[in-house]
Write a protein that holds these residues in place. Structure first.
Motif, PDB file in Angstrom:
ATOM      1  N   ASP A   1      72.942  24.511  30.142  1.00 42.10           N
ATOM      2  CA  ASP A   1      72.021  23.385  29.954  1.00 42.10           C
ATOM      3  C   ASP A   1      71.339  23.485  28.598  1.00 42.10           C
ATOM      4  OD1 ASP A   1      70.276  21.292  30.128  1.00 42.10           O
ATOM      5  OD2 ASP A   1      69.435  21.864  32.079  1.00 42.10           O
ATOM      6  N   PHE A   2      71.804  22.667  27.659  1.00 46.26           N
ATOM      7  CA  PHE A   2      71.205  22.595  26.321  1.00 46.26           C
ATOM      8  C   PHE A   2      70.574  21.217  26.077  1.00 46.26           C
ATOM      9  CE2 PHE A   2      74.081  26.173  25.728  1.00 46.26           C
ATOM     10  CZ  PHE A   2      73.346  27.025  24.913  1.00 46.26           C
ATOM     11  N   ARG A   3      70.210  20.536  27.160  1.00 44.87           N
ATOM     12  CA  ARG A   3      69.582  19.223  26.976  1.00 44.87           C
ATOM     13  C   ARG A   3      68.217  19.348  26.316  1.00 44.87           C
ATOM     14  NH1 ARG A   3      70.250  17.065  33.007  1.00 44.87           N
ATOM     15  NH2 ARG A   3      69.491  19.207  33.307  1.00 44.87           N
ATOM     16  N   GLN A   4      67.587  20.506  26.510  1.00 46.09           N
ATOM     17  CA  GLN A   4      66.419  20.884  25.726  1.00 46.09           C
ATOM     18  C   GLN A   4      66.849  22.022  24.800  1.00 46.09           C
ATOM     19  OE1 GLN A   4      63.481  19.228  25.811  1.00 46.09           O
ATOM     20  NE2 GLN A   4      64.521  17.841  27.237  1.00 46.09           N
ATOM     21  N   PRO A   5      66.192  22.199  23.646  1.00 43.08           N
ATOM     22  CA  PRO A   5      66.651  23.207  22.684  1.00 43.08           C
ATOM     23  C   PRO A   5      66.596  24.627  23.244  1.00 43.08           C
ATOM     24  CG  PRO A   5      65.077  21.679  21.670  1.00 43.08           C
ATOM     25  CD  PRO A   5      65.048  21.408  23.125  1.00 43.08           C
ATOM     26  N   HIS A   6      67.676  25.369  23.007  1.00 41.70           N
ATOM     27  CA  HIS A   6      67.739  26.783  23.374  1.00 41.70           C
ATOM     28  C   HIS A   6      68.461  27.544  22.269  1.00 41.70           C
ATOM     29  CE1 HIS A   6      66.340  26.778  27.584  1.00 41.70           C
ATOM     30  NE2 HIS A   6      66.906  25.586  27.675  1.00 41.70           N
ATOM     31  N   ALA A   7      67.998  28.754  21.982  1.00 42.37           N
ATOM     32  CA  ALA A   7      68.732  29.618  21.056  1.00 42.37           C
ATOM     33  C   ALA A   7      70.072  29.995  21.692  1.00 42.37           C
ATOM     34  CB  ALA A   7      67.927  30.874  20.746  1.00 42.37           C
ATOM     35  N   ILE A   8      71.111  30.035  20.855  1.00 39.35           N
ATOM     36  CA  ILE A   8      72.451  30.336  21.364  1.00 39.35           C
ATOM     37  C   ILE A   8      72.481  31.680  22.075  1.00 39.35           C
ATOM     38  CG2 ILE A   8      74.820  30.880  20.652  1.00 39.35           C
ATOM     39  CD1 ILE A   8      74.562  28.686  18.518  1.00 39.35           C
ATOM     40  N   GLY A   9      71.760  32.665  21.533  1.00 38.34           N
ATOM     41  CA  GLY A   9      71.796  34.005  22.113  1.00 38.34           C
ATOM     42  C   GLY A   9      70.921  34.201  23.328  1.00 38.34           C
ATOM     43  N   GLU A  10      70.099  33.209  23.643  1.00 37.33           N
ATOM     44  CA  GLU A  10      69.073  33.366  24.687  1.00 37.33           C
ATOM     45  C   GLU A  10      69.655  33.678  26.062  1.00 37.33           C
ATOM     46  OE1 GLU A  10      65.857  30.359  26.821  1.00 37.33           O
ATOM     47  OE2 GLU A  10      66.462  29.978  24.742  1.00 37.33           O
ATOM     48  N   ARG A  11      70.749  32.987  26.420  1.00 40.91           N
ATOM     49  CA  ARG A  11      71.319  33.138  27.770  1.00 40.91           C
ATOM     50  C   ARG A  11      72.798  33.525  27.726  1.00 40.91           C
ATOM     51  NH1 ARG A  11      69.900  27.171  29.442  1.00 40.91           N
ATOM     52  NH2 ARG A  11      70.808  26.964  27.370  1.00 40.91           N
ATOM     53  N   LEU A  12      73.221  34.030  26.570  1.00 43.51           N
ATOM     54  CA  LEU A  12      74.633  34.327  26.347  1.00 43.51           C
ATOM     55  C   LEU A  12      75.200  35.256  27.415  1.00 43.51           C
ATOM     56  CD1 LEU A  12      76.394  33.333  23.908  1.00 43.51           C
ATOM     57  CD2 LEU A  12      76.152  35.617  22.983  1.00 43.51           C
ATOM     58  N   ALA A  13      74.438  36.278  27.773  1.00 41.58           N
ATOM     59  CA  ALA A  13      74.924  37.276  28.732  1.00 41.58           C
ATOM     60  C   ALA A  13      75.052  36.720  30.143  1.00 41.58           C
ATOM     61  CB  ALA A  13      73.989  38.487  28.733  1.00 41.58           C
ATOM     62  N   LYS A  14      74.464  35.549  30.392  1.00 42.52           N
ATOM     63  CA  LYS A  14      74.489  34.973  31.735  1.00 42.52           C
ATOM     64  C   LYS A  14      75.608  33.959  31.919  1.00 42.52           C
ATOM     65  CE  LYS A  14      69.478  35.495  32.325  1.00 42.52           C
ATOM     66  NZ  LYS A  14      68.197  34.784  32.558  1.00 42.52           N
ATOM     67  N   VAL A  15      76.363  33.712  30.850  1.00 47.68           N
ATOM     68  CA  VAL A  15      77.441  32.727  30.947  1.00 47.68           C
ATOM     69  C   VAL A  15      78.534  33.264  31.861  1.00 47.68           C
ATOM     70  CG1 VAL A  15      79.178  31.405  29.682  1.00 47.68           C
ATOM     71  CG2 VAL A  15      76.934  31.820  28.663  1.00 47.68           C
ATOM     72  N   GLU A  16      78.886  32.471  32.857  1.00 45.79           N
ATOM     73  CA  GLU A  16      79.926  32.885  33.797  1.00 45.79           C
ATOM     74  C   GLU A  16      81.290  32.391  33.313  1.00 45.79           C
ATOM     75  OE1 GLU A  16      78.888  31.386  37.595  1.00 45.79           O
ATOM     76  OE2 GLU A  16      77.117  32.650  37.815  1.00 45.79           O
ATOM     77  N   GLY A  17      82.338  33.098  33.761  1.00 47.52           N
ATOM     78  CA  GLY A  17      83.685  32.663  33.439  1.00 47.52           C
ATOM     79  C   GLY A  17      84.445  33.696  32.647  1.00 47.52           C
ATOM     80  N   PRO A  18      85.687  33.370  32.274  1.00 45.24           N
ATOM     81  CA  PRO A  18      86.579  34.345  31.652  1.00 45.24           C
ATOM     82  C   PRO A  18      86.335  34.570  30.172  1.00 45.24           C
ATOM     83  CG  PRO A  18      87.680  32.242  31.886  1.00 45.24           C
ATOM     84  CD  PRO A  18      86.349  32.079  32.548  1.00 45.24           C
ATOM     85  N   ALA A  19      85.584  33.682  29.526  1.00 45.15           N
ATOM     86  CA  ALA A  19      85.352  33.853  28.090  1.00 45.15           C
ATOM     87  C   ALA A  19      84.544  35.124  27.868  1.00 45.15           C
ATOM     88  CB  ALA A  19      84.606  32.650  27.521  1.00 45.15           C
ATOM     89  N   PRO A  20      85.068  36.076  27.091  1.00 53.83           N
ATOM     90  CA  PRO A  20      84.345  37.346  26.924  1.00 53.83           C
ATOM     91  C   PRO A  20      83.107  37.176  26.061  1.00 53.83           C
ATOM     92  CG  PRO A  20      86.281  37.336  25.513  1.00 53.83           C
ATOM     93  CD  PRO A  20      86.318  36.060  26.303  1.00 53.83           C
ATOM     94  N   GLY A  21      81.959  37.365  26.682  1.00 54.82           N
ATOM     95  CA  GLY A  21      80.734  37.444  25.908  1.00 54.82           C
ATOM     96  C   GLY A  21      80.206  36.144  25.363  1.00 54.82           C
ATOM     97  N   GLY A  22      80.368  35.042  26.082  1.00 57.84           N
ATOM     98  CA  GLY A  22      79.716  33.843  25.574  1.00 57.84           C
ATOM     99  C   GLY A  22      80.349  32.532  25.983  1.00 57.84           C
ATOM    100  N   TYR A  23      80.072  31.524  25.161  1.00 58.41           N
ATOM    101  CA  TYR A  23      80.470  30.150  25.457  1.00 58.41           C
ATOM    102  C   TYR A  23      81.845  29.846  24.852  1.00 58.41           C
ATOM    103  CZ  TYR A  23      75.449  29.592  26.430  1.00 58.41           C
ATOM    104  OH  TYR A  23      74.183  29.725  26.934  1.00 58.41           O
ATOM    105  N   ASP A  24      82.694  29.222  25.654  1.00 59.33           N
ATOM    106  CA  ASP A  24      83.948  28.642  25.165  1.00 59.33           C
ATOM    107  C   ASP A  24      84.339  27.576  26.170  1.00 59.33           C
ATOM    108  OD1 ASP A  24      86.213  28.074  23.742  1.00 59.33           O
ATOM    109  OD2 ASP A  24      87.246  29.969  24.149  1.00 59.33           O
TER     110      ASP A  24
END
Length: 352
Positions: free
Chosen positions: A230-253
């Motif tokens: 959820d980036f509908r409000q501003p968030h730093a990219i690194g703020e929730r990086l570790a909480k991203v679920e899924g197969p992408a290693p270590g972040g958003y894809d």
């Protein structure tokens, strides 16, 4: 008019050039006709100092690296089909097509030799909006397994009010899937930030496409509410990086389902140290936000800079991944007599 310099020869001996577009405020965009790659983008910070905000290489040979030293599509035009197609296959009008599997079990970014690895015909010029570079490429019937002779035209314009506009058009003589984008990696700290964690992203999207363990959409469009997506409000990219679920290693894809239709503002990035801002506008239904997870320090970029994990980020405007195999997604099939048209704009500014 843009300036033109040599960028050397490809491995097969084809001459390439660099074209530098500039405007009255000192912004410059340097683009090569090899892959339509944006090799440099100089944008001022809050002190008026120009800095290069895109990742890339100093030499053509590095863009043609192989194996662990292959370029991860830095700055390139992507086609025929940006993003992934499941099992490298699609069925069109009852006929099954098999593509190269160049990303695990899937096809990625047009194949082994996609639009990012060919030499485009180049025509520098000027328009009322600013200096331009028109690139044209004929992708022949059967190239990388795709049907139809497809003529793709991309026009880069460095607009006088400090924006880089990319206009895409394409026609074909047989029905074919099409998904064109640009794969620039940005670092608004002019390459000085060690990662993108401090960049603040706003993304106008209520949903995203959930993916399986090979990054192929499952078909579910999941609400971003209450998730790290959820980036509908501003968030730093690194703020929730570790909480991203899924197969992408270590972040958003992932691909976000953009709100609205037609040409509209869909994303803003703000880098607090330099004050630089980048606003993105597009008419596309989706955007792949990628946080540079697969960068691993093996690649040395411009000036010998080591590109470690999360050094840059991508915002690739697009149709959804695997759309030809997903009947509920917006169609990506271009047919004879139709003209594909799309525009994406990156607009630059500063906050003080």
């Amino acid at each position: 008019m843009p300036t033109v310099t040599s960028f050397g020869q490809t491995k097969d001996g084809t001459e390439t050039q660099l074209f530098t577009l500039s405007n009255a405020h000192g912004l410059t965009a340097t683009i090569t006709n090899y892959g339509g790659i944006i090799t440099s983008l100089l944008v001022p910070d809050q002190a008026g100092q120009l800095g290069d905000i895109v990742l890339g290489f100093d030499k053509l040979a590095d863009y043609q690296g192989e194996g662990p030293l292959a370029s991860p599509y830095f700055g390139a035009l992507i086609g025929r089909y940006g993003n992934r197609l499941k099992n490298g296959q699609f069925t069109l009008d009852g006929k099954k097509y098999q593509l190269a599997k160049n990303n695990g079990p899937n096809a990625l970014h047009g194949g082994v030799k996609g639009f990012d690895k060919v030499v485009w015909q180049a025509e520098p010029g000027t328009s009322a909006d600013g200096q331009t570079l028109k690139l044209t490429y004929l992708s022949k019937d059967g190239e990388e397994g795709y049907p139809g002779n497809l003529t793709a035209t991309v026009v880069y314009t460095l607009i006088n009010d400090d924006a880089l506009k990319i206009d895409y058009t394409a026609t074909t003589d047989k029905p074919t899937p099409l998904n064109l984008t640009n794969h620039s990696y940005f670092n608004l700290h002019h390459g000085q930030a060690k990662n993108n964690f401090g960049h603040v992203l706003t993304l106008n999207a209520d949903r995203y496409t959930v993916v399986d363990n090979t990054l192929i959409p499952t078909g579910e469009l999941r609400p971003v509410q209450g998730t790290p997506m959820d980036f509908r409000q501003p968030h730093a990219i690194g703020e929730r990086l570790a909480k991203v679920e899924g197969p992408a290693p270590g972040g958003y894809d992932h691909n976000w389902v953009l709100n609205g239709q037609g040409m509209r503002a869909v994303a803003t990035v703000y880098e607090p140290t330099t004050g630089r801002t980048m606003e993105m506008l597009t008419d596309q239904p989706g955007v792949q936000f990628y946080s540079g997870n697969f960068l691993d320090g093996k690649l040395k970029g411009k000036g010998g800079t080591v590109y470690n994990q999360h050094y840059g980020f991508c915002l690739e405007t697009q149709h959804f991944p695997d759309s030809p195999n997903q009947p509920k997604f917006p169609s990506t099939i271009l047919r004879p007599g139709e003209t594909f048209k799309s525009t994406t704009i990156y607009k630059f500014g500063v906050r003080k």
